[in-house]
Design a protein around this motif. Sequence first.
Motif, PDB file in Angstrom:
ATOM      1  N   PHE A   1     -29.826 -18.532  22.324  1.00 21.51           N
ATOM      2  CA  PHE A   1     -29.547 -17.324  21.545  1.00 21.51           C
ATOM      3  C   PHE A   1     -28.035 -17.224  21.378  1.00 21.51           C
ATOM      4  O   PHE A   1     -27.319 -16.838  22.306  1.00 21.51           O
TER       5      PHE A   1
ATOM      6  N   ASP B   1     -29.389  -1.434  22.455  1.00 18.46           N
ATOM      7  CA  ASP B   1     -28.425  -2.059  21.551  1.00 18.46           C
ATOM      8  C   ASP B   1     -28.559  -1.509  20.141  1.00 18.46           C
ATOM      9  O   ASP B   1     -27.559  -1.379  19.425  1.00 18.46           O
TER      10      ASP B   1
ATOM     11  N   LYS C   1     -24.787 -15.809  20.665  1.00 20.33           N
ATOM     12  CA  LYS C   1     -24.213 -14.461  20.541  1.00 20.33           C
ATOM     13  C   LYS C   1     -22.917 -14.442  19.739  1.00 20.33           C
ATOM     14  O   LYS C   1     -22.381 -13.368  19.466  1.00 20.33           O
ATOM     15  N   ASN C   2     -22.409 -15.607  19.377  1.00 16.35           N
ATOM     16  CA  ASN C   2     -21.176 -15.667  18.599  1.00 16.35           C
ATOM     17  C   ASN C   2     -21.425 -15.949  17.127  1.00 16.35           C
ATOM     18  O   ASN C   2     -20.478 -16.119  16.360  1.00 16.35           O
TER      19      ASN C   2
ATOM     20  N   TYR D   1     -25.774 -12.728  14.570  1.00 17.90           N
ATOM     21  CA  TYR D   1     -25.829 -11.845  15.731  1.00 17.90           C
ATOM     22  C   TYR D   1     -24.944 -10.629  15.520  1.00 17.90           C
ATOM     23  O   TYR D   1     -25.325  -9.499  15.833  1.00 17.90           O
ATOM     24  N   ARG D   2     -23.745 -10.836  14.998  1.00 12.13           N
ATOM     25  CA  ARG D   2     -22.834  -9.712  14.797  1.00 12.13           C
ATOM     26  C   ARG D   2     -23.359  -8.760  13.733  1.00 12.13           C
ATOM     27  O   ARG D   2     -23.138  -7.557  13.802  1.00 12.13           O
TER      28      ARG D   2
ATOM     29  N   ARG E   1     -31.585 -11.031  26.143  1.00 13.07           N
ATOM     30  CA  ARG E   1     -31.590 -10.696  24.720  1.00 13.07           C
ATOM     31  C   ARG E   1     -31.319  -9.200  24.528  1.00 13.07           C
ATOM     32  O   ARG E   1     -31.707  -8.384  25.359  1.00 13.07           O
ATOM     33  N   PRO E   2     -30.680  -8.817  23.419  1.00  8.31           N
ATOM     34  CA  PRO E   2     -30.564  -7.395  23.097  1.00  8.31           C
ATOM     35  C   PRO E   2     -31.919  -6.843  22.675  1.00  8.31           C
ATOM     36  O   PRO E   2     -32.851  -7.603  22.380  1.00  8.31           O
TER      37      PRO E   2
ATOM     38  N   TRP F   1     -26.582  -7.042  15.653  1.00  5.64           N
ATOM     39  CA  TRP F   1     -26.384  -6.362  16.936  1.00  5.64           C
ATOM     40  C   TRP F   1     -24.959  -5.873  17.168  1.00  5.64           C
ATOM     41  O   TRP F   1     -24.735  -5.110  18.114  1.00  5.64           O
TER      42      TRP F   1
END
Length: 708
Positions: free
Chosen positions: A63, A528, A65-66, A70-71, A273-274, A74
């Motif tokens: 997953f 989130d 996150k960068n 994702y941005r 995970r969010p 979340w």
Amino acid sequence: MKGEGKMVTMSKMKWVGLVGLVLSAFSLFVHFLLARYTEEGISDFQSSVTIFSWRPIFENSDFAKNSPLYRRLWGQVRRLESLHPDANPRGYYADPRSESSGYVFVRIQGGFHEIRNSICDVVAISRLLNATLVIPEIQSTTSSKGISSEFKSFAYLYNEDQFMAALVKDVKVVKTLPQNLKGARRKKKIPSFRVPNSASPYFYLHHVLPVLNKHAVVELVVSEGGCLQAILPPHLEEYQRLRCRVGFHALRFRQEVQELATKILHRLRAPGRPFIAFDPGMTRDALAYHGCAELFQDVHTELIQHKRAWMKKRGIVKGKLSVNSAEQRLNGSCPLMPEEGVGSPPDLSPTEGATFHCPIIDWVMEQAYDDGPNTKKWLFQVGILLRAYGYSWDTILYISGGEVFGGQRTLIPLHAMFENTVDRTSLSAAWEMSRIYGREVNIVDTKLRAPPSVVQEKQLGAWKNAGPRPHPLPPPPARPKYPHNIEGWWGWVAESDNEPESTVMELRTNAHKLLWEAIDYLICVEADVFIPGFDRDGKGRPNFASLVMGHRLYQSAASKTFRLDRKEVVKLLEENREHLYQANHTWLTSIRKHLRRSLIDGVIEASSKSKPLSFLSHPAPECSCLRYDPTKPVEASLGVTHSCPKWMDSEIKTKSKDKETEEDSDEEVSSSSGLFFKNIGGNNQSGGGELIKEESQLDDQEEIEGAD
């Protein structure tokens, strides 16, 4: 010799068996002692072996996150990042006077959000009157029978010691009335006020204060979910910040509730995970008040209409009894329905000009309500919106709320769209929930009473037909109602216009609901992403979801909170009503733009719609401050002009600039958001590359057109 050896062997075996029995009995005795006197140790052991019903399923173990995706899904809302909580006094603020005007004793009626609003109001009123506040009494717990005697009234839900310690510089708070005033209250000799909703400060200063000065005590009965107007004059702005200190700092749930909520939150975040928190807001009271009965099936329509008639009889509902529910829905006055009719099943073959095909929606339609070709099929509106925005099928979705009208059946399509749909029951064990209730007596009547026999009926008939009597006898008892007669809605809807009286178990359940909603409240605040299905209660005022959104605005304004315009959402769904299983470029772009705009526009709209009814639903600008850039247009529209204290400026400005540059690059990066594309049964294997390519192009276009 052989016989003697055999006897010795048998004797040894008997002794071994006897010793084994003694040891077994001793171990059982020790076990019972441990179970009786070491509850905490056993609980710790249970927590280590508890097996939960939820087993998360993810398409990809990695997953990123960068990633830009994702941005977008979340990440924080950039235009609200400079908004921070600041509820401290901003000028001269005196400590409570040593001599008070008297005691204010409060009885609060209502649900979770009404109790929370009312407590904040009575604290502000106590300071306004320079009175000593007695810990408020929560009627939902005191009127319940059979709940634990370990926790009483206020302490059933909140931490009394924390409440008193947090307000030591604001108001004098005591746990009980003095002994002489206790006796006067029992004899009902103290003056009492049934306070109207949103009463003005003038009411308290000119009506309540003279009585308080005369009798040294007054009783306030609060039953409307608030007893002080939400918007106060500018010279009373410090009382607004006092409300924030009460609602967001002083009101902490008792330790057992807080610990269980923390455990559930850790279990939600365990997969790394969010997650999204969703509050349906689907209560019978709200549906009845807003006239949404006809959007359900016959049984539920009957129940909602019965409730609306009851509310109209008591003056709660001012409009007509029969309301066009379809018009109410189009006006945005009804919740985002768990079930939304889309007509009969369409032809699933590809149509000319269709850009996208959604197998997940087809599968939902087939699995959820497979009742024949002419049966109405249903889809979950919120599920469609979230999938259209880009959240994949394996997103963790937490369902909050103590009641979803229509039961779990209404959530079937949502479970089908999001594999990891959970609630507090799937993330906690039964013994954990029972532990927060405390020790409760068993009040369940398991004995089934038989209907009256034929002989008894003949005796009653003979009694009626008997001749004259020397003395008049009382009339025979009314026809008894047995559990098998009154079980379900049909047992009372047809017999009376009134709502049935609450049973002992229902009163206990009402008290339990406060604890359930307390757990959900903590989880929704920390989520989130949060999305409400409805933001009004059964009296037309802000509900549980509104309080959550207000708390998130105060605590972390930049966290993603979708404040949907239901009227606009319904319009978008109606435009594509017959083709919801097809997601074309224009429709998906419109949905995404609306969701993106709701992150900002929803906050501004709440200041004019929710705040006049409940201050806690929108505590800005009184309880917020700005960091770095106080001239941004969004903050200016919210009225936030106060700069944060210098001690909050610990971060380097260049770090913020680097973050903005990084997020601006998202608009130029193409990525796949998943949309509705989940392969079910291998039916969508062909053409997958083209779909992903088209979807990636759609993301590029959406990022360029809908960027902040």
